[in-house]
Design a protein around this motif. Structure first.
Motif, PDB file in Angstrom:
ATOM      1  N   GLN A 201       0.859  -1.182   0.000  1.00 60.40           N
ATOM      2  CA  GLN A 201       0.000   0.000   0.000  1.00 60.40           C
ATOM      3  C   GLN A 201       0.895   1.232   0.000  1.00 60.40           C
ATOM      4  OE1 GLN A 201      -3.263  -0.581   2.707  1.00 60.40           O
ATOM      5  NE2 GLN A 201      -3.732   1.614   2.812  1.00 60.40           N
ATOM      6  N   ARG A 202       0.343   2.375  -0.400  1.00 59.10           N
ATOM      7  CA  ARG A 202       1.160   3.595  -0.484  1.00 59.10           C
ATOM      8  C   ARG A 202       1.723   3.973   0.874  1.00 59.10           C
ATOM      9  NH1 ARG A 202      -0.560   9.734  -2.554  1.00 59.10           N
ATOM     10  NH2 ARG A 202       1.469  10.212  -3.452  1.00 59.10           N
ATOM     11  N   GLY A 203       2.987   4.396   0.851  1.00 61.74           N
ATOM     12  CA  GLY A 203       3.630   4.855   2.064  1.00 61.74           C
ATOM     13  C   GLY A 203       3.646   6.372   2.144  1.00 61.74           C
ATOM     14  N   PRO A 204       3.971   6.944   3.291  1.00 63.18           N
ATOM     15  CA  PRO A 204       4.006   8.397   3.451  1.00 63.18           C
ATOM     16  C   PRO A 204       5.119   9.040   2.632  1.00 63.18           C
ATOM     17  CG  PRO A 204       4.885   7.319   5.402  1.00 63.18           C
ATOM     18  CD  PRO A 204       4.325   6.235   4.540  1.00 63.18           C
ATOM     19  N   ALA A 205       4.950  10.337   2.349  1.00 63.65           N
ATOM     20  CA  ALA A 205       5.907  11.060   1.500  1.00 63.65           C
ATOM     21  C   ALA A 205       7.291  11.140   2.119  1.00 63.65           C
ATOM     22  CB  ALA A 205       5.380  12.461   1.210  1.00 63.65           C
ATOM     23  N   ASP A 206       7.388  11.117   3.437  1.00 62.58           N
ATOM     24  CA  ASP A 206       8.689  11.224   4.087  1.00 62.58           C
ATOM     25  C   ASP A 206       9.330   9.862   4.335  1.00 62.58           C
ATOM     26  OD1 ASP A 206       6.936  10.343   5.989  1.00 62.58           O
ATOM     27  OD2 ASP A 206       7.459  11.835   7.510  1.00 62.58           O
ATOM     28  N   GLY A 207       8.752   8.807   3.749  1.00 63.24           N
ATOM     29  CA  GLY A 207       9.309   7.471   3.898  1.00 63.24           C
ATOM     30  C   GLY A 207      10.039   7.038   2.634  1.00 63.24           C
ATOM     31  N   ASP A 208       9.923   5.773   2.299  1.00 58.80           N
ATOM     32  CA  ASP A 208      10.562   5.217   1.106  1.00 58.80           C
ATOM     33  C   ASP A 208       9.952   5.860  -0.138  1.00 58.80           C
ATOM     34  OD1 ASP A 208      11.419   3.707  -1.043  1.00 58.80           O
ATOM     35  OD2 ASP A 208      11.273   1.797   0.006  1.00 58.80           O
ATOM     36  N   PRO A 209      10.750   6.561  -0.977  1.00 60.49           N
ATOM     37  CA  PRO A 209      10.187   7.236  -2.156  1.00 60.49           C
ATOM     38  C   PRO A 209       9.465   6.285  -3.101  1.00 60.49           C
ATOM     39  CG  PRO A 209      12.440   7.973  -1.740  1.00 60.49           C
ATOM     40  CD  PRO A 209      12.197   6.803  -0.846  1.00 60.49           C
ATOM     41  N   GLU A 210       9.999   5.062  -3.275  1.00 65.88           N
ATOM     42  CA  GLU A 210       9.354   4.125  -4.194  1.00 65.88           C
ATOM     43  C   GLU A 210       7.957   3.761  -3.709  1.00 65.88           C
ATOM     44  OE1 GLU A 210      10.139  -0.119  -6.508  1.00 65.88           O
ATOM     45  OE2 GLU A 210      11.196   0.310  -4.638  1.00 65.88           O
ATOM     46  N   ARG A 211       7.793   3.560  -2.418  1.00 64.67           N
ATOM     47  CA  ARG A 211       6.484   3.182  -1.889  1.00 64.67           C
ATOM     48  C   ARG A 211       5.488   4.333  -1.959  1.00 64.67           C
ATOM     49  NH1 ARG A 211       6.087  -1.482   1.286  1.00 64.67           N
ATOM     50  NH2 ARG A 211       8.036  -2.645   1.394  1.00 64.67           N
ATOM     51  N   HIS A 212       5.990   5.561  -2.011  1.00 62.25           N
ATOM     52  CA  HIS A 212       5.081   6.704  -2.095  1.00 62.25           C
ATOM     53  C   HIS A 212       4.644   6.968  -3.531  1.00 62.25           C
ATOM     54  CE1 HIS A 212       3.131  10.351  -0.709  1.00 62.25           C
ATOM     55  NE2 HIS A 212       3.731  11.028  -1.659  1.00 62.25           N
ATOM     56  N   THR A 213       5.480   6.628  -4.500  1.00 66.09           N
ATOM     57  CA  THR A 213       5.160   6.926  -5.901  1.00 66.09           C
ATOM     58  C   THR A 213       4.610   5.733  -6.660  1.00 66.09           C
ATOM     59  OG1 THR A 213       7.458   6.481  -6.518  1.00 66.09           O
ATOM     60  CG2 THR A 213       6.876   8.767  -6.034  1.00 66.09           C
ATOM     61  N   LYS A 214       4.918   4.520  -6.212  1.00 64.35           N
ATOM     62  CA  LYS A 214       4.426   3.306  -6.855  1.00 64.35           C
ATOM     63  C   LYS A 214       3.894   2.352  -5.800  1.00 64.35           C
ATOM     64  CE  LYS A 214       5.311   3.928 -11.267  1.00 64.35           C
ATOM     65  NZ  LYS A 214       4.213   3.900 -12.275  1.00 64.35           N
ATOM     66  N   TRP A 215       2.665   1.920  -5.979  1.00 67.42           N
ATOM     67  CA  TRP A 215       2.106   0.949  -5.048  1.00 67.42           C
ATOM     68  C   TRP A 215       1.026   0.137  -5.764  1.00 67.42           C
ATOM     69  CZ3 TRP A 215       0.905   6.062  -5.219  1.00 67.42           C
ATOM     70  CH2 TRP A 215      -0.423   6.446  -5.205  1.00 67.42           C
ATOM     71  N   GLY A 216       0.592  -0.961  -5.154  1.00 63.47           N
ATOM     72  CA  GLY A 216      -0.263  -1.897  -5.864  1.00 63.47           C
ATOM     73  C   GLY A 216      -1.642  -2.117  -5.302  1.00 63.47           C
ATOM     74  N   VAL A 217      -2.016  -1.404  -4.231  1.00 64.23           N
ATOM     75  CA  VAL A 217      -3.346  -1.609  -3.655  1.00 64.23           C
ATOM     76  C   VAL A 217      -3.803  -0.339  -2.962  1.00 64.23           C
ATOM     77  CG1 VAL A 217      -2.317  -2.589  -1.547  1.00 64.23           C
ATOM     78  CG2 VAL A 217      -4.728  -3.024  -2.075  1.00 64.23           C
ATOM     79  N   TYR A 218      -5.073  -0.018  -3.119  1.00 62.81           N
ATOM     80  CA  TYR A 218      -5.712   1.073  -2.376  1.00 62.81           C
ATOM     81  C   TYR A 218      -6.190   0.549  -1.022  1.00 62.81           C
ATOM     82  CZ  TYR A 218      -6.168   3.193  -7.056  1.00 62.81           C
ATOM     83  OH  TYR A 218      -5.937   3.695  -8.311  1.00 62.81           O
ATOM     84  N   ALA A 219      -6.395   1.478  -0.101  1.00 59.09           N
ATOM     85  CA  ALA A 219      -6.931   1.093   1.203  1.00 59.09           C
ATOM     86  C   ALA A 219      -8.279   0.389   1.053  1.00 59.09           C
ATOM     87  CB  ALA A 219      -7.070   2.341   2.082  1.00 59.09           C
ATOM     88  N   ALA A 220      -9.098   0.842   0.098  1.00 58.44           N
ATOM     89  CA  ALA A 220     -10.425   0.258  -0.091  1.00 58.44           C
ATOM     90  C   ALA A 220     -10.377  -1.183  -0.567  1.00 58.44           C
ATOM     91  CB  ALA A 220     -11.220   1.097  -1.091  1.00 58.44           C
ATOM     92  N   ASP A 221      -9.249  -1.580  -1.170  1.00 53.93           N
ATOM     93  CA  ASP A 221      -9.124  -2.934  -1.725  1.00 53.93           C
ATOM     94  C   ASP A 221      -8.180  -3.805  -0.905  1.00 53.93           C
ATOM     95  OD1 ASP A 221     -10.757  -2.216  -3.978  1.00 53.93           O
ATOM     96  OD2 ASP A 221      -9.025  -1.149  -4.781  1.00 53.93           O
ATOM     97  N   ARG A 222      -7.936  -3.407   0.323  1.00 51.99           N
ATOM     98  CA  ARG A 222      -6.958  -4.110   1.145  1.00 51.99           C
ATOM     99  C   ARG A 222      -7.385  -5.552   1.433  1.00 51.99           C
ATOM    100  NH1 ARG A 222      -1.512  -3.372   2.818  1.00 51.99           N
ATOM    101  NH2 ARG A 222      -1.215  -5.423   3.705  1.00 51.99           N
ATOM    102  N   ALA A 223      -8.676  -5.792   1.650  1.00 49.39           N
ATOM    103  CA  ALA A 223      -9.124  -7.156   1.946  1.00 49.39           C
ATOM    104  C   ALA A 223      -8.861  -8.080   0.767  1.00 49.39           C
ATOM    105  CB  ALA A 223     -10.614  -7.154   2.307  1.00 49.39           C
ATOM    106  N   ALA A 224      -9.121  -7.584  -0.442  1.00 46.21           N
ATOM    107  CA  ALA A 224      -8.843  -8.382  -1.638  1.00 46.21           C
ATOM    108  C   ALA A 224      -7.349  -8.661  -1.760  1.00 46.21           C
ATOM    109  CB  ALA A 224      -9.344  -7.652  -2.878  1.00 46.21           C
ATOM    110  N   PHE A 225      -6.525  -7.650  -1.509  1.00 49.43           N
ATOM    111  CA  PHE A 225      -5.078  -7.794  -1.599  1.00 49.43           C
ATOM    112  C   PHE A 225      -4.570  -8.815  -0.581  1.00 49.43           C
ATOM    113  CE2 PHE A 225      -0.883  -6.421  -0.010  1.00 49.43           C
ATOM    114  CZ  PHE A 225      -0.138  -6.491  -1.176  1.00 49.43           C
TER     115      PHE A 225
END
Length: 455
Positions: A186-210
């Motif tokens: 899931q997306r990470g915060p802007a002050d964390g890992d840059p890759e996780r903030h700009t590229k991610w594979g699941v929205y919070a709404a779809d977390r159960a499916a993921f």
């Protein structure tokens, strides 16, 4: 129903609908009453369901690099996805002969699905949706927004329609959904890992499916089928998009990779200009760049990948282009292997091994497209217009949810998130639909009462 309740209901429905796991022979026990004489495996069903979905068909009207309506024979997201699937399947077929896996049908399905969530105008549309969502929310959301890869999972598990009205999505196997997820977080915060903030594979709404797809796995490790898909995606991108813009005269391959003895002052200047671009770009991104090693790698590549002249449009020119493309594909796929470690060559039992020089060459060839095409001033002005179209459509639809088509309106009743419903709608449009709808809503051209711009 609450967002949590909706997510739980969707996860339970998937557990009922889909096979528990990828078996050696990838056979699916059908729970929906399909005819017993249907001899397709579960992964062959995945391929067919993706191919018959309206979302996959819409990729014909979405950009690969330039707009899908651009004059010329350019790749679209659809033709790109077809070639990724062809290449991914061929690599998997070779691995089956050498290692006993992975399933070619599974790799093909993941390749077909890998761009199914892309919005109109490709990455330009993706950035525009993300920026507009951040503006509406009053600032960047640290854990959610719009991302084409996360939209893939949402399309496959929620937005697309199959044969059962009560249960949403295409009812794909767990392994297929896992293999088509390029960024398993899931997306990470802007002050964390840059890759996780700009590229991610699941929205919070779809977390159960993921979570169902990942089957309790908490790390970032990816199945081998995803790795094969990702490498097929990279190879297809550099081979066929480079071919497109060599044909139209934008990428000067003849100056960069001339015949032996043909590397004069012009060729040296062009190579220097290209390496200057890559060096400056890597410096901006804080990434190391060994200019000498890059020049040596390109020189070695140019000794056998020779471009004698600019494309002239003759039959012989077409033959040479196809021959060079085939040679490049053979080179980039020829040295790969699987590290199986005594396990089955499926899912998490194997890793794809790609020689480092292959990856470095692929990255340099990607930069050709950025240097000579994507960052051209003409395309920059187009990007501005594309971003305006996508941003306006998102804002207008969010502010007036009565503009949503019937399926998106039903989903809004289901999950209650007007901004996500608007993003789902805008991202589903082809580029022709987006342009026509923008002109209609802005009053520039009202069209006809009989227009169905979202169908």
């Amino acid at each position: 129903m609450s967002e949590e309740g909706v997510a739980v209901r969707r996860a339970r429905s998937m557990t009922r609908m889909r096979p528990a796991e990828y078996s050696r022979h990838d056979r699916e026990q059908h729970a929906l009453g399909y005819a017993t004489e249907d001899e397709r495996s579960g992964f062959e069903h995945d391929v067919d369901r993706i191919l018959y979905s309206t979302q996959w068909r819409a990729l014909a009207g979405k950009s690969q690099v330039v707009a899908s309506a651009e004059l010329g024979i350019y790749h679209t997201r659809l033709t790109h996805s077809v070639k990724v699937a062809q290449l991914g399947r061929r690599m998997a077929e070779r691995f089956v002969r050498e290692y006993g896996g992975p399933s070619p049908a599974l790799v093909e399905a993941a390749c077909l699905a890998h761009d199914i969530g892309h919005p109109p105008f490709g990455h330009t549309g993706e950035r525009a949706l993300r920026k507009a969502m951040d503006v509406i929310r009053g600032g960047p959301d640290p854990v959610d927004s719009f991302e084409g890869n996360a939209q893939n999972l949402r399309v496959l598990t929620y937005l697309a329609a199959h044969k059962t009205a009560k249960l949403r999505g295409l009812h794909l196997t767990r392994a297929c959904l896992d293999a088509s997820t390029k960024y398993p977080w899931q997306r990470g915060p802007a002050d964390g890992d840059p890759e996780r903030h700009t590229k991610w594979g699941v929205y919070a709404a779809d977390r159960a499916a993921f979570d169902w797809v990942r089957d309790g796995r908490t790390g970032d490790v990816r199945p081998v089928e995803e790795e094969v898909m990702d490498w097929a995606d990279d190879i297809t991108y550099v081979c066929h998009d480079t071919e497109d813009f060599y044909r139209t005269g934008l990428i000067p391959l003849a100056a960069l990779f001339p015949p032996p003895g043909g590397a004069g002052a012009e060729s040296e200047r062009e190579l220097g200009r290209f390496l200057d671009y890559v060096e400056a770009k890597r410096s901006r991104l804080g990434r190391p760049f060994d200019r000498g090693a890059a020049a040596e790698l390109l020189a070695e590549f140019g000794r056998w990948w020779i471009v004698p002249a600019p494309f002239g449009g003759r039959h012989a020119d077409g033959v040479e282009v196809n021959t060079r493309t085939a040679k490049l594909i053979d080179y980039l796929t020829g040295g790969i292997s699987l590290d199986v470690g005594g396990k089955d060559a499926i899912r998490y039992g194997a890793r794809l091994v790609v020689p480092e020089e292959h990856r470095q060459l692929c990255e340099l060839l990607k930069e050709l497209l950025w240097c000579y095409v994507i960052e051209r001033p003409a395309l920059a002005t187009q990007r501005h217009g594309k971003e305006r179209i996508v941003s306006d459509l998102l804002v207008w639809t969010y502010e007036s949810v009565d503009l949503l088509p019937p399926d998106r309106a039903e989903e809004l009743d289901d999950h209650g998130d007007a901004l996500r419903a608007a993003a789902d709608h805008v991202s589903s449009l082809t580029e022709a639909q987006a342009i026509a709808l923008h002109r209609r809503l802005s009053g520039a051209s009202l069209g006809s009462v009989n227009d169905n711009v979202w169908i």
